[in-house]
Design a protein around this motif. Sequence first.
Motif, PDB file in Angstrom:
ATOM      1  N   ALA A 111       9.675 -14.107  57.980  1.00  0.00           N
ATOM      2  CA  ALA A 111       8.245 -14.186  58.297  1.00  0.00           C
ATOM      3  C   ALA A 111       7.612 -15.350  57.529  1.00  0.00           C
ATOM      4  O   ALA A 111       7.809 -15.485  56.322  1.00  0.00           O
ATOM      5  N   THR A 112       6.876 -16.189  58.234  1.00  0.00           N
ATOM      6  CA  THR A 112       6.255 -17.359  57.610  1.00  0.00           C
ATOM      7  C   THR A 112       4.790 -17.143  57.269  1.00  0.00           C
ATOM      8  O   THR A 112       4.203 -17.907  56.497  1.00  0.00           O
ATOM      9  N   ALA A 113       4.174 -16.126  57.852  1.00  0.00           N
ATOM     10  CA  ALA A 113       2.769 -15.833  57.556  1.00  0.00           C
ATOM     11  C   ALA A 113       2.474 -14.387  57.931  1.00  0.00           C
ATOM     12  O   ALA A 113       3.114 -13.822  58.822  1.00  0.00           O
ATOM     13  N   ARG A 114       1.510 -13.829  57.225  1.00  0.00           N
ATOM     14  CA  ARG A 114       1.041 -12.478  57.522  1.00  0.00           C
ATOM     15  C   ARG A 114      -0.477 -12.475  57.400  1.00  0.00           C
ATOM     16  O   ARG A 114      -1.044 -13.252  56.639  1.00  0.00           O
ATOM     17  N   THR A 155      -2.763 -20.177  43.375  1.00  0.00           N
ATOM     18  CA  THR A 155      -1.474 -19.703  43.897  1.00  0.00           C
ATOM     19  C   THR A 155      -0.941 -18.483  43.142  1.00  0.00           C
ATOM     20  O   THR A 155      -0.226 -17.676  43.719  1.00  0.00           O
ATOM     21  N   ASP A 156      -1.280 -18.344  41.866  1.00  0.00           N
ATOM     22  CA  ASP A 156      -0.790 -17.217  41.068  1.00  0.00           C
ATOM     23  C   ASP A 156      -1.812 -16.078  41.135  1.00  0.00           C
ATOM     24  O   ASP A 156      -2.919 -16.188  40.611  1.00  0.00           O
ATOM     25  N   PHE A 157      -1.417 -14.983  41.778  1.00  0.00           N
ATOM     26  CA  PHE A 157      -2.337 -13.864  41.961  1.00  0.00           C
ATOM     27  C   PHE A 157      -1.853 -12.611  41.234  1.00  0.00           C
ATOM     28  O   PHE A 157      -1.974 -11.495  41.731  1.00  0.00           O
ATOM     29  N   ASN A 170       4.717 -14.196  41.504  1.00  0.00           N
ATOM     30  CA  ASN A 170       3.438 -13.699  41.998  1.00  0.00           C
ATOM     31  C   ASN A 170       2.639 -14.805  42.681  1.00  0.00           C
ATOM     32  O   ASN A 170       1.430 -14.682  42.868  1.00  0.00           O
ATOM     33  N   ASN A 171       3.330 -15.879  43.035  1.00  0.00           N
ATOM     34  CA  ASN A 171       2.678 -16.988  43.721  1.00  0.00           C
ATOM     35  C   ASN A 171       2.610 -16.722  45.224  1.00  0.00           C
ATOM     36  O   ASN A 171       3.585 -16.297  45.842  1.00  0.00           O
ATOM     37  N   CYS A 172       1.448 -16.987  45.786  1.00  0.00           N
ATOM     38  CA  CYS A 172       1.219 -16.866  47.230  1.00  0.00           C
ATOM     39  C   CYS A 172       0.330 -18.025  47.663  1.00  0.00           C
ATOM     40  O   CYS A 172      -0.489 -18.525  46.879  1.00  0.00           O
ATOM     41  N   LYS A 173       0.482 -18.434  48.896  1.00  0.00           N
ATOM     42  CA  LYS A 173      -0.369 -19.482  49.457  1.00  0.00           C
ATOM     43  C   LYS A 173      -1.305 -18.855  50.476  1.00  0.00           C
ATOM     44  O   LYS A 173      -0.910 -18.523  51.600  1.00  0.00           O
ATOM     45  N   ILE A 174      -2.562 -18.668  50.078  1.00  0.00           N
ATOM     46  CA  ILE A 174      -3.569 -18.101  50.970  1.00  0.00           C
ATOM     47  C   ILE A 174      -4.166 -19.224  51.814  1.00  0.00           C
ATOM     48  O   ILE A 174      -4.606 -20.248  51.281  1.00  0.00           O
ATOM     49  N   THR A 175      -4.187 -19.047  53.122  1.00  0.00           N
ATOM     50  CA  THR A 175      -4.685 -20.086  54.028  1.00  0.00           C
ATOM     51  C   THR A 175      -6.014 -19.713  54.688  1.00  0.00           C
ATOM     52  O   THR A 175      -6.655 -20.568  55.304  1.00  0.00           O
ATOM     53  N   ALA A 176      -6.420 -18.471  54.579  1.00  0.00           N
ATOM     54  CA  ALA A 176      -7.716 -18.041  55.118  1.00  0.00           C
ATOM     55  C   ALA A 176      -8.152 -16.778  54.400  1.00  0.00           C
ATOM     56  O   ALA A 176      -7.333 -15.902  54.112  1.00  0.00           O
ATOM     57  N   ALA A 177      -9.449 -16.683  54.106  1.00  0.00           N
ATOM     58  CA  ALA A 177     -10.012 -15.491  53.473  1.00  0.00           C
ATOM     59  C   ALA A 177     -11.524 -15.507  53.698  1.00  0.00           C
ATOM     60  O   ALA A 177     -12.223 -16.375  53.175  1.00  0.00           O
ATOM     61  N   TYR A 178     -12.028 -14.558  54.479  1.00  0.00           N
ATOM     62  CA  TYR A 178     -13.467 -14.576  54.798  1.00  0.00           C
ATOM     63  C   TYR A 178     -13.918 -13.225  55.351  1.00  0.00           C
ATOM     64  O   TYR A 178     -13.131 -12.461  55.914  1.00  0.00           O
ATOM     65  N   PHE A 179     -15.213 -12.947  55.159  1.00  0.00           N
ATOM     66  CA  PHE A 179     -15.864 -11.773  55.718  1.00  0.00           C
ATOM     67  C   PHE A 179     -16.650 -12.174  56.960  1.00  0.00           C
ATOM     68  O   PHE A 179     -17.269 -13.234  56.999  1.00  0.00           O
ATOM     69  N   GLU A 180     -16.643 -11.298  57.952  1.00  0.00           N
ATOM     70  CA  GLU A 180     -17.466 -11.472  59.137  1.00  0.00           C
ATOM     71  C   GLU A 180     -18.394 -10.276  59.262  1.00  0.00           C
ATOM     72  O   GLU A 180     -17.970  -9.131  59.120  1.00  0.00           O
ATOM     73  N   THR A 189     -10.904 -10.800  56.620  1.00  0.00           N
ATOM     74  CA  THR A 189      -9.630 -11.320  57.118  1.00  0.00           C
ATOM     75  C   THR A 189      -8.991 -12.170  56.036  1.00  0.00           C
ATOM     76  O   THR A 189      -9.670 -13.004  55.422  1.00  0.00           O
ATOM     77  N   ILE A 190      -7.708 -11.963  55.808  1.00  0.00           N
ATOM     78  CA  ILE A 190      -6.977 -12.785  54.847  1.00  0.00           C
ATOM     79  C   ILE A 190      -5.595 -13.080  55.404  1.00  0.00           C
ATOM     80  O   ILE A 190      -4.927 -12.195  55.933  1.00  0.00           O
ATOM     81  N   ARG A 191      -5.189 -14.335  55.295  1.00  0.00           N
ATOM     82  CA  ARG A 191      -3.884 -14.775  55.793  1.00  0.00           C
ATOM     83  C   ARG A 191      -3.166 -15.533  54.680  1.00  0.00           C
ATOM     84  O   ARG A 191      -3.780 -16.318  53.954  1.00  0.00           O
ATOM     85  N   ALA A 192      -1.856 -15.297  54.544  1.00  0.00           N
ATOM     86  CA  ALA A 192      -1.069 -15.968  53.511  1.00  0.00           C
ATOM     87  C   ALA A 192       0.392 -15.987  53.919  1.00  0.00           C
ATOM     88  O   ALA A 192       0.804 -15.310  54.871  1.00  0.00           O
ATOM     89  N   ASP A 193       1.178 -16.753  53.173  1.00  0.00           N
ATOM     90  CA  ASP A 193       2.615 -16.786  53.463  1.00  0.00           C
ATOM     91  C   ASP A 193       3.295 -15.500  53.018  1.00  0.00           C
ATOM     92  O   ASP A 193       4.311 -15.084  53.586  1.00  0.00           O
ATOM     93  N   ARG A 194       2.731 -14.839  52.015  1.00  0.00           N
ATOM     94  CA  ARG A 194       3.260 -13.568  51.525  1.00  0.00           C
ATOM     95  C   ARG A 194       2.161 -12.852  50.752  1.00  0.00           C
ATOM     96  O   ARG A 194       1.150 -13.467  50.373  1.00  0.00           O
TER      97      ARG A 194
END
Length: 252
Positions: A111-114, A155-157, A170-180, A189-194
């Motif tokens: 899996a490359t993104a979740r 990156t370190d969460f 504990n490193n992750c790459k978050i590519t989106a994080a926002y409230f609607e 909504t939050i999207r990351a590689d892991r």
Amino acid sequence: MSTQRYFIELSYNGTGYHGWQIQPNAITVQECLDNALSVYFRQPVVTLGCGRTDSGVHATQFYAHFDLEVNPEKRPDPERCLTGINSLLPYQIAIKRVFEVHNDAHARFDATARAYNYYIHFHKDPFKLERSWLFKGELDINAMNAAAERLMDHTDFSCFSKSNTQTFTNNCKITAAYFEQKEDGLIFTIRADRFLRNMVRAIVGTLVRIGKGEIDMEQFEAVIASKDRSSAGQSVPACGLYLVNVVYPFVT
């Protein structure tokens, strides 16, 4: 006979289940799925999921893989599999598709993104019971979104991770994080590689502290820099969390 690997796409309402992964003395989604697959295919089947969801967490998209001993001249029909397996599963678990993959395909590691959604509502609603978090109070959505945007600078969460987990990093790459803002509440909504265990619920809990005015942006940055779970906000209830998307390079 030969061994063939399959991917299975499913969704489930996590209420009433102690998460995805099989546990002693507790009913889980994986246990129900493995039992249904074993009965349908008339051979022991053990699945491996794309991740693990905690007790009460839902999934609108989840993948797992499993191996079957098959006759190359009489391979299982995907459509018949769908109907048959669903008939053996509780109503809270639904199979969307079953399909062949190459034998080294891996539901977790490939899996490359979740992506996750977290639902919050502000007024009592019986139809949101155990499917969204009822928050009593007001939140500053703009402040929460400003803080959420800062997540992508890090990156370190470690501060949002459940302690004593067996992870190499504990490193992750978050590519989106926002409230609607929606008519009946909020969707985060939050999207990351892991993701780390409990990470999304801890992030939402900390962002809610921003929205309540309990901490400011500087303090939020200090929480992340601390790498200390006790510095972050409490985890929000599991009922509002949904795994909604898992991406693979070979799945369309």
